[in-house]
Design a protein around this motif. Structure first.
Motif, PDB file in Angstrom:
ATOM      1  N   ALA A 328       0.845  -1.203   0.000  1.00  0.00           N
ATOM      2  CA  ALA A 328       0.000   0.000   0.000  1.00  0.00           C
ATOM      3  C   ALA A 328       0.876   1.246   0.000  1.00  0.00           C
ATOM      4  O   ALA A 328       0.521   2.278  -0.594  1.00  0.00           O
ATOM      5  CB  ALA A 328      -0.901  -0.024   1.227  1.00  0.00           C
ATOM      6  N   TRP A 331       1.938   3.580  -3.058  1.00  0.00           N
ATOM      7  CA  TRP A 331       1.048   4.585  -3.668  1.00  0.00           C
ATOM      8  C   TRP A 331       1.286   5.974  -3.087  1.00  0.00           C
ATOM      9  O   TRP A 331       1.578   6.118  -1.902  1.00  0.00           O
ATOM     10  CB  TRP A 331      -0.414   4.153  -3.505  1.00  0.00           C
ATOM     11  CG  TRP A 331      -0.689   3.026  -4.444  1.00  0.00           C
ATOM     12  CD1 TRP A 331      -0.295   1.722  -4.293  1.00  0.00           C
ATOM     13  CD2 TRP A 331      -1.310   3.096  -5.724  1.00  0.00           C
ATOM     14  NE1 TRP A 331      -0.651   0.984  -5.402  1.00  0.00           N
ATOM     15  CE2 TRP A 331      -1.281   1.793  -6.295  1.00  0.00           C
ATOM     16  CE3 TRP A 331      -1.922   4.123  -6.450  1.00  0.00           C
ATOM     17  CZ2 TRP A 331      -1.812   1.509  -7.551  1.00  0.00           C
ATOM     18  CZ3 TRP A 331      -2.455   3.832  -7.700  1.00  0.00           C
ATOM     19  CH2 TRP A 331      -2.390   2.545  -8.240  1.00  0.00           C
ATOM     20  N   ALA A 408      -4.549   3.974  -1.412  1.00  0.00           N
ATOM     21  CA  ALA A 408      -4.459   2.748  -0.618  1.00  0.00           C
ATOM     22  C   ALA A 408      -4.994   2.965   0.799  1.00  0.00           C
ATOM     23  O   ALA A 408      -5.015   2.050   1.610  1.00  0.00           O
ATOM     24  CB  ALA A 408      -3.020   2.267  -0.558  1.00  0.00           C
ATOM     25  N   GLU A 409      -5.417   4.200   1.073  1.00  0.00           N
ATOM     26  CA  GLU A 409      -5.967   4.496   2.401  1.00  0.00           C
ATOM     27  C   GLU A 409      -7.376   5.055   2.317  1.00  0.00           C
ATOM     28  O   GLU A 409      -8.010   5.306   3.336  1.00  0.00           O
ATOM     29  CB  GLU A 409      -5.066   5.514   3.121  1.00  0.00           C
ATOM     30  CG  GLU A 409      -3.743   4.920   3.562  1.00  0.00           C
ATOM     31  CD  GLU A 409      -2.749   5.977   4.005  1.00  0.00           C
ATOM     32  OE1 GLU A 409      -3.125   7.159   4.089  1.00  0.00           O
ATOM     33  OE2 GLU A 409      -1.586   5.618   4.236  1.00  0.00           O
ATOM     34  N   ASP A 438      -4.817  -3.409   0.304  1.00  0.00           N
ATOM     35  CA  ASP A 438      -3.698  -3.383   1.248  1.00  0.00           C
ATOM     36  C   ASP A 438      -3.598  -4.793   1.825  1.00  0.00           C
ATOM     37  O   ASP A 438      -4.310  -5.154   2.769  1.00  0.00           O
ATOM     38  CB  ASP A 438      -3.989  -2.354   2.357  1.00  0.00           C
ATOM     39  CG  ASP A 438      -2.815  -2.198   3.318  1.00  0.00           C
ATOM     40  OD1 ASP A 438      -1.993  -3.131   3.385  1.00  0.00           O
ATOM     41  OD2 ASP A 438      -2.735  -1.156   3.988  1.00  0.00           O
TER      42      ASP A 438
END
Lengths: 486, 258
Positions: A328, A331, A408-409, A438
């Motif tokens: 993750a 990114w 990714a978050e 992730d």
């Protein structure tokens, strides 16, 4: 007075420019450079492509909106970036060429303190010989004009079917590295819906062709949907949906060439095939718009600033690594160019570190992997976060970007239409969290099952219709626009 | 042990195998041993409770492991296939299948391989790969056929048709409706409502709903309508109503005086 120059006025650029101006007020300057005179709510182009909306329904003129907001609008295309300035300019600048009918061809150098590259994609029809409306062999719904043309052909096809002719529709992606499978998915089922309404469904053969490794991959390694009371992968749900609607499919395909009424493709195992059609809508692959970059001495530094696919390098980890090692943290978080800290790239303009779906190559070495999609919601969130960071730095609240917007978050919601109609419409409404899996945080599918789900139904269609009006309202900067979420 | 429906584990979507290590080899060996023990021609890892994209398939007397398998191509016309599965015992379902499929998978070293299957093998692979993606045989049925299936075989869906949290919400809805009616009445008949008490009581019920819903979310992970996002949205909407009623209750005496 500081000046922010935003290249591009799509979802991401428009969001960044309007919020930056809203927060900065008259103290600082925001300039938008876009070759298009109109803003386009691209998700509704699907409905233009089946005659359920007109180009005017999905667009509006940018100049009056920007004038009201106090944003300097230049209808022009960006040619080159000079992040170190040159011998005449101490400050960095961009060279632009006007497309404004009153100044067509005029070149100007626009200095900036901060640059936001939001140029979006170049529709790279040239990547596949014969692909696209210009070549005349296939159609597109990527712009409102393309969509209107697709509708014209669709109506002709319906007329022919009403006279008893059979027609074959082929919809999907026109290259092994395409993205936007979701748009093609929407279009194929909107066509199916319209053919049913016109009473000619029995005269039509409808087929899907895409570069996904499995039906329902959508370039995001699949999503989770409610089907029959529990959650299944989009693979299971899509196969059932396609079968139920009588739509056949080809996946894992790289379209090699499109000719009049037929195309050739290569599959993941290297085998080849040919498919004929009467009507083909094939999404092209995307690339950067071809911006160049030069240093102070005039040396070409394009390869330093941009990735080979033409998208701008930002704070991502571009180290080549296998799928098993993707993280993750690869990114980007703040979308800042690593070499020029006052330069940012948002929306489709930033270079992703790698795909989201598992990559694959045929034994002949042809890559057949969906490129990572960047839909409206993440693009707008990224644009707003970058604008916030720049505003804070201009106003002295911070000396570095503080707000992050890693794909990714962040989660994203998406509504994909499968037919327009107040009572007989339907759509797939879904959320994914995070957009980029992730695998360390969520071992297995890489996503949180509690926030990754979706459902098909009429209510989702209503939501899509409401969102159309809501986002058009927001983009026109009408009353309360800042309160409408991305 | 082979899991049997309605074990909710079977409905999980298996994740990609990203590490080609000894643990994977051990899993494959266990799968092969289990398949042999039960005289099966193929077995998916999820059937023994491991949510990883692994299937073992008997081919020419030996079992081959298919890691991260996907069906990327098919040919031939869909046909109705009568199927049974060890994870859905004593049940026969008629589903549409392709007669020929092409599968892409990785071997134990992570190398990409391809497989063309036809006939019974193709059908078997379609069923096992569906299971890898969280799909059971009945997921291939239409809504009507599925209802009939559940009725015929007496299965209880792993997702309940109602949740206790929905009952709490229904109770709160009745309370809020009565509160609103009483408030309306107070404009015409002179009596005072204990606004603050009602506000606290209704907020408490909503809080209880939020906690209970969270518990149910964890209990029925594979079911929709019990997702966190739904709970947050519902709590937000109901709290707005509770707050609105409280504020109206507070200003109503002023209106009365006017």
């Amino acid at each position: 007075m500081a000046r922010i120059v935003v290249l591009g006025a799509g979802v991401s650029g428009h969001t960044a420019a309007t919020f930056a101006k809203h927060w900065l007020g008259k103290k600082h300057e925001v300039v938008v450079v876009s070759p298009n005179s109109k803003w386009n709510w691209i998700p509704s182009n699907i409905w233009v492509g089946v005659g359920q909306m007109t180009p005017d329904d999905v667009t509006f003129r940018l100049a009056p909106v920007y004038e009201k907001a106090g944003i300097d609008f230049k209808q022009a295309k960006a040619i080159s970036i000079h992040p170190e300035g040159d011998k005449e300019h101490k400050k960095p600048f961009v060279t632009i060429e006007y497309t404004d009918p009153n100044k067509v061809g005029a070149v100007e150098k626009v200095e900036y303190d901060y640059l936001i590259n939001a140029t979006g994609p170049k529709l790279n029809f040239q990547a596949t010989p014969g692909l696209g409306p210009d070549a005349g062999n296939s159609l597109s719904v990527c712009t409102y004009l393309h969509a209107a043309e697709a509708n014209h052909h669709l109506q002709n096809a319906i007329e022919r079917m009403k006279k008893g002719e059979k027609q074959k529709f082929l919809v999907g992606t026109g290259h092994g590295l395409c993205t936007c499978q979701g748009a093609a998915f929407e279009y194929i089922f909107n066509i199916e819906h319209e053919l049913n309404k016109a009473g000619v469904r029995d005269k039509a053969e409808i087929k899907w062709i895409s570069n996904e490794q499995f039906l329902g991959d959508f370039g995001v390694a699949g999503v989770h949907l409610k089907w029959g009371g529990h959650i299944v992968s989009s693979k299971v749900m899509m196969e059932s949906l396609f079968t139920e609607k009588g739509v056949d499919w080809i996946t894992g395909a790289h379209v090699k060439e499109v000719q009049k009424g037929k195309l050739q493709y290569e599959l993941l195992d290297g085998s080849e095939g040919e498919e004929d059609f009467d009507f083909a809508m094939l999404i092209p692959p995307f690339s950067g718009v071809g911006l160049k970059a030069f240093d102070k001495e005039g040396n070409d530094i394009t390869s330093k600033v941009f990735a080979p696919n033409g998208f701008m390098k930002v704070d991502a980890d571009y180290t080549q690594k296998p799928f098993e090692e993707w993280k993750a943290s690869d990114w980007p978080k703040i979308y800042q160019n690593p070499d020029y800290k006052n330069m940012y790239a948002v929306g489709i303009a930033f270079a992703p570190p790698h795909p989201i779906s598992k990559p694959a190559k045929s034994p002949n070495g042809t890559p057949i992997t969906p490129a990572p999609p960047r839909t409206g919601m993440p693009s707008a969130i990224i644009g707003k976060a970058v604008a916030r960071n720049i505003v804070e730095m201009i106003e002295g609240e911070s000396d570095r970007p503080r707000h992050t917007a890693s794909m990714a978050e962040m989660g994203a919601a998406c509504v994909a239409s499968t037919g327009k109609g107040l009572f007989d419409g339907s759509a797939v409404a879904l959320t994914v969290y995070p957009v980029v899996p992730d695998y360390e945080r969520y071992p297995g599918t890489g996503r949180d099952p509690e926030y990754t789900f979706g459902e098909v139904g009429l209510a989702a269609h209503w939501i899509k219709h409401i969102l159309h009006h809501m986002f058009m309202w927001k983009a026109k900067l009408r009353f309360g626009w800042t309160l409408i979420p991305e | 042990m082979i899991l049997k429906y309605p074990d909710p584990t079977l409905l999980q979507i298996s994740g990609y195998v990203r590490h080609f290590d000894d643990e994977l080899k051990e899993l494959v060996n266990t799968l092969i041993a289990t398949a042999k023990e039960h005289n099966l021609k193929a077995l998916a890892a999820i059937q023994i409770g491991i949510p990883k994209r692994v299937v073992v398939l008997e081919k020419g007397g030996n079992f081959i492991p298919l890691i991260n398998p996907t069906i990327f191509a098919h040919s031939g016309k869909l046909f109705l296939s009568k199927e049974r599965d060890e994870s859905l015992p004593n049940v026969e379902v008629e589903v549409k299948r392709f007669p020929i499929v092409k599968v892409m998978y990785q071997d134990l070293e992570g190398k990409e391989e391809f497989l063309k299957a036809q006939g019974e093998e193709a059908v078997l692979l379609q069923r096992k790969i569906d299971m890898v993606f969280g799909g059971m045989l009945f997921d291939k049925l239409s809504q009507k056929e599925r209802k009939k299936f559940f009725k015929e075989y007496g299965f209880i869906d792993t997702c309940p048709t109602y949740f206790v949290k929905d009952r709490i919400l229904a109770f709160l809805r009745i309370g809020l409706t009565l509160h609103a009616l009483a408030l309306l009445l107070s404009f015409f008949i002179s009596f005072s409502l204990p606004s603050l008490t009602l506000f606290l009581l209704e907020s408490f019920i909503l809080l209880f709903y939020a906690f209970y819903a969270r518990y149910e979310t964890k209990k029925y992970k594979n079911c929709t309508s019990c997702q966190n996002a739904n709970i947050i949205g519902t709590v937000g909407i109901y709290f707005a109503v509770i707050l609105g009623l409280f504020l109206l209750g507070e200003v109503s005496p002023i209106f009365e005086k006017v």
